[in-house]
Design an enzyme around this catalytic site. Structure first.
Site, PDB file in Angstrom:
ATOM      1  CG  ASP A 211      65.642  38.657  63.600  1.00 38.10           C
ATOM      2  OD1 ASP A 211      65.529  38.206  64.942  1.00 38.10           O
ATOM      3  OD2 ASP A 211      66.937  38.107  63.163  1.00 38.10           O
ATOM      4  CG  HIS A 234      62.809  35.821  65.339  1.00 40.58           C
ATOM      5  ND1 HIS A 234      63.965  35.623  65.126  1.00 40.58           N
ATOM      6  CD2 HIS A 234      61.993  35.386  64.462  1.00 40.58           C
ATOM      7  CE1 HIS A 234      64.359  34.945  63.852  1.00 40.58           C
ATOM      8  NE2 HIS A 234      62.811  34.666  63.423  1.00 40.58           N
TER       9      HIS A 234
END
Ligand SMILES: *[C@@H]1O[C@H](CO)[C@@H](O)[C@H](O)[C@H]1NC(C)=O
Ligand SMILES: *[C@@H]1O[C@H](CO)[C@@H](O)[C@H](O)[C@H]1NC(C)=O
Ligand SMILES: *[C@@H]1O[C@H](CO)[C@@H](O)[C@H](O)[C@H]1NC(C)=O
Ligand SMILES: *[C@@H]1O[C@H](CO)[C@@H](O)[C@H](O)[C@H]1NC(C)=O
Length: 404
Positions: A211, A234
């Protein structure tokens, strides 16, 4: 740190002098090896806390933590973790016992705070979060929760087996993270989440996760990041912001320098929820309707390799898949003085561009400046092309171009 450690070796000192603090007068070793060493750790921390010359708690063996550990209110303490701490990872063991961080669904096994506290791993210390069995639970523990710390550092630590975010820092000021190694992916495994904190520095660190590499959550101010390697993440994100109606979120004075993002979904990102909920969701969270300010944020020298979607992104439609819903409920955020300098590399160019800057209205964004862009798309068709809306395109400097 390198200089410090070689100097320390030269002088034959046993404990590495931590950033900003003198060597400590008393040493409090901890013997581990039981099924729950939390009492022994608490006893040593208590014995070394708040002493005139400071104390150093030595954790050089293997330890299990199976009970919540409240280590707030520390003063002049080092936790020298050159061994391994493994959390009991059985979900039922922690039922009703995790600390609630009162933000999203974040919880913690332990909390560390106070004044003049250093967590020193010397490159060897390992935090085994052992969080795999929490994956799929709604409330999950972070790896290391710093809360209410004024002055301190976290250095030379390795983190593995996350169930949720690795590092949480909240209500803190003047804290440095250096030489942190994070390795292990999974849902919501942010490297850092910074919340209501000021003057936080993160340098020389390597993150392999699933993430955000770092997320500047509401009220992150005066943040400096440099020399960061992110893989599979991310990207480095401002936000998400504006999730909660009636709450005003600020992210201001952020400088992010020299980041390499390999196989990241996004690169440098600012993500704001829409102006009203209307079904916006992300990762099991719903939101939208908050307001706030993003001001003076610089991404300077950011390389994306094999980027999945984009190298840079500004969105005020986070969590909402329907663009018309965002258009009908525009975010009221102000986004000002954002500099994307020297963003380079390659992306797949899935969205027919290498990035996008989409502001909710003509008055919401000002001085969003792109310079020195050098990003290619896999097909070669969208090199240095950005999707732009509601911004002043005179600040998007060649070779970057904007299209609708
Ligand atoms: C991450 O861990 C894997 C094995 O679990 C290892 O192969 C890899 O080298 C590690 N990466 C980093 C950057 O530490
Ligand atoms: C952020 O700070 C503002 C004051 O500037 C405060 O009103 C707001 O509640 C804070 N936001 C959060 C999420 O704590
Ligand atoms: C912008 O933020 C950076 C990084 O925190 C800081 O050094 C600089 O002084 C800020 N600029 C202004 C105009 O506040
Ligand atoms: C954009 O930023 C660059 C470097 O930060 C600066 O040299 C340039 O003047 C800015 N351009 C505009 C149009 O503001």
């Amino acid at each position: 740190m390198l200089l410090l450690s070689s100097l320390t070796a030269l002088l034959g000192l046993s404990a590495l002098a931590p950033i900003g603090s003198a060597a400590r007068a008393k040493s409090c070793p901890v013997t581990g090896g039981t099924t729950d060493d939390s009492k022994a750790i608490l006893a040593a921390v208590t014995a070394c806390n708040n002493l005139a010359g400071g104390g150093s708690v030595v954790l050089d063996g293997t330890y299990t933590i199976a009970s919540p550990l409240d280590l707030r209110n520390l003063k002049s303490v080092d936790l020298v973790i050159t061994g391994t701490i493994t959390f009991n990872g059985v979900v039922s063991n922690w039922a009703g016992k995790l600390f609630d961080l009162n933000f999203q669904n974040a919880q913690a096994y332990w909390l560390i705070g106070g004044q003049d506290v250093n967590i020193i791993g010397q490159g060897k210390g390992t935090i085994n979060i052992n969080g795999k069995s929490f994956q799929g639970e709604t409330k999950r523990p972070v790896g290391l929760a710093i809360s209410g710390l004024t002055g301190g550092s976290v250095t030379g630590l390795n983190f593995k087996n996350p169930g949720f975010w690795y590092n949480w820092i909240a209500f803190s000021k003047n804290v440095v993270y250096d030489n942190i190694n994070i390795n292990g992916s999974g849902a919501n495994t942010d490297g850092w989440d910074i919340y209501n904190s000021d003057h936080i520095t993160i340098t020389n660190s390597v993150v392999v996760n699933g993430d955000d590499c770092i997320s500047f959550k509401p009220n992150s101010t005066n943040i400096f990041v440099s020399q960061l390697s992110c893989t599979g993440s991310h990207g480095v994100s401002v936000g998400s912001l504006g999730q909660y109606p009636g709450i005003y979120d600020v992210v201001q004075n952020v400088y992010v320098k020299d980041v390499t993002c390999t196989n990241c979904q996004h690169g440098a990102r600012i993500k704001v929820w829409p102006g009203a909920g209307a079904g916006a969701t992300s990762g099991g969270l719903s939101g939208g309707g908050g307001s706030g300010l993003v001001k003076n944020v610089t991404f300077d020298g950011f390389t994306v390799k094999g980027g999945d979607q984009d190298a840079l992104l500004v969105t005020a439609c986070y969590g909402q898949s329907k663009v018309d819903v965002c258009t009908a409920n525009p975010s009221t955020f102000k986004i000002q003085d954002v500099f994307f300098k020297g963003i380079t590399g390659d992306v797949k160019g899935k969205n027919q561009a290498v990035g996008s800057i989409i502001c909710p209205s003509a008055t919401s964004c000002s001085n969003i400046n792109v310079s020195g862009l050098g990003v290619t798309s896999q097909s070669g068709k969208y090199n240095n092309q950005l999707v732009c809306d509601n911004i002043d395109i005179t600040k998007i400097l060649a070779p970057a171009t904007c299209h609708a």
